[in-house]
Write a protein that holds these residues in place. Structure first.
Motif, mmCIF file in Angstrom:
data_model
loop_
_atom_site.group_PDB
_atom_site.id
_atom_site.type_symbol
_atom_site.label_atom_id
_atom_site.label_comp_id
_atom_site.label_asym_id
_atom_site.label_seq_id
_atom_site.Cartn_x
_atom_site.Cartn_y
_atom_site.Cartn_z
ATOM 1 N N LEU A 103 -4.726 -4.352 -4.172
ATOM 2 C CA LEU A 103 -4.140 -3.026 -4.372
ATOM 3 C C LEU A 103 -3.755 -2.719 -5.818
ATOM 4 O O LEU A 103 -3.690 -1.553 -6.203
ATOM 5 C CB LEU A 103 -2.916 -2.867 -3.468
ATOM 6 C CG LEU A 103 -3.211 -2.948 -1.975
ATOM 7 C CD1 LEU A 103 -1.927 -3.034 -1.176
ATOM 8 C CD2 LEU A 103 -4.028 -1.747 -1.535
ATOM 9 N N GLU A 143 -0.063 2.185 -9.501
ATOM 10 C CA GLU A 143 -0.097 0.744 -9.733
ATOM 11 C C GLU A 143 0.991 0.310 -10.702
ATOM 12 O O GLU A 143 1.208 0.970 -11.720
ATOM 13 C CB GLU A 143 -1.453 0.319 -10.295
ATOM 14 C CG GLU A 143 -2.558 0.329 -9.281
ATOM 15 C CD GLU A 143 -3.835 -0.266 -9.835
ATOM 16 O OE1 GLU A 143 -3.767 -1.099 -10.759
ATOM 17 O OE2 GLU A 143 -4.892 0.112 -9.337
ATOM 18 N N SER A 190 0.831 -1.208 0.000
ATOM 19 C CA SER A 190 0.000 0.000 0.000
ATOM 20 C C SER A 190 0.867 1.260 0.000
ATOM 21 O O SER A 190 0.529 2.243 -0.665
ATOM 22 C CB SER A 190 -0.958 0.006 1.184
ATOM 23 O OG SER A 190 -0.270 0.087 2.400
ATOM 24 N N ARG A 191 1.993 1.218 0.696
ATOM 25 C CA ARG A 191 2.931 2.351 0.659
ATOM 26 C C ARG A 191 3.470 2.560 -0.751
ATOM 27 O O ARG A 191 3.582 3.694 -1.220
ATOM 28 C CB ARG A 191 4.111 2.099 1.600
ATOM 29 C CG ARG A 191 3.810 2.278 3.050
ATOM 30 C CD ARG A 191 4.982 1.895 3.926
ATOM 31 N NE ARG A 191 6.250 2.452 3.472
ATOM 32 C CZ ARG A 191 7.227 2.819 4.282
ATOM 33 N NH1 ARG A 191 7.075 2.702 5.569
ATOM 34 N NH2 ARG A 191 8.354 3.278 3.811
ATOM 35 N N VAL A 216 2.109 1.569 -3.705
ATOM 36 C CA VAL A 216 1.067 2.003 -4.643
ATOM 37 C C VAL A 216 0.698 3.461 -4.400
ATOM 38 O O VAL A 216 0.473 4.219 -5.350
ATOM 39 C CB VAL A 216 -0.172 1.079 -4.532
ATOM 40 C CG1 VAL A 216 -1.348 1.639 -5.305
ATOM 41 C CG2 VAL A 216 0.171 -0.314 -5.028
ATOM 42 N N LYS A 217 0.668 3.880 -3.141
ATOM 43 C CA LYS A 217 0.353 5.266 -2.817
ATOM 44 C C LYS A 217 1.420 6.212 -3.377
ATOM 45 O O LYS A 217 1.109 7.289 -3.874
ATOM 46 C CB LYS A 217 0.261 5.426 -1.304
ATOM 47 C CG LYS A 217 -0.383 6.726 -0.850
ATOM 48 C CD LYS A 217 -0.440 6.817 0.656
ATOM 49 C CE LYS A 217 -1.316 5.721 1.216
ATOM 50 N NZ LYS A 217 -1.442 5.770 2.677
ATOM 51 N N GLN A 218 2.679 5.797 -3.314
ATOM 52 C CA GLN A 218 3.782 6.657 -3.744
ATOM 53 C C GLN A 218 4.015 6.625 -5.257
ATOM 54 O O GLN A 218 4.287 7.645 -5.862
ATOM 55 C CB GLN A 218 5.062 6.247 -3.027
ATOM 56 C CG GLN A 218 6.211 7.187 -3.258
ATOM 57 C CD GLN A 218 7.416 6.832 -2.399
ATOM 58 O OE1 GLN A 218 7.404 5.865 -1.653
ATOM 59 N NE2 GLN A 218 8.456 7.613 -2.516
#
Length: 87
Positions: free
Chosen positions: A74, A55, A47-48, A50-52
């Protein structure tokens, strides 16, 4: 294309897992030290990422089964390649 792997390390006599993600050019995307090596830990790390970075197109991992569900959740469009020799 992301290559994700984890390795056991010892800090102060305790066992930790160093999670790391590397892109196709060999640049380190992120690292994270956690006490566990399970689905929850994999989800936290992914999740870290993909957030940064958004995808990925392809995710290459070892055969750790904890990666399967977090990658589907994710990054549903990513091609997940779980192979011992590719990583």
């Amino acid at each position: 294309k992301w290559h994700i792997d984890e390795v056991a390390i010892t800090i102060g006599g305790k066992k930790f897992w160093l999670w790391r993600a590397i892109d196709a050019e060999g640049d380190v995307l992120d690292i994270l030290v956690q006490t566990r090596r399970n689905t929850k830990a994999a989800k936290r790390f992914l999740s870290r990422l993909v957030k940064q970075f958004g995808e990925p197109r392809v995710v290459v991992t070892d055969k750790l089964r904890s990666y399967i569900k977090p990658i589907k959740d994710l990054a549903p469009d990513a091609d997940h390649r779980a192979h011992k020799g590719l990583n």
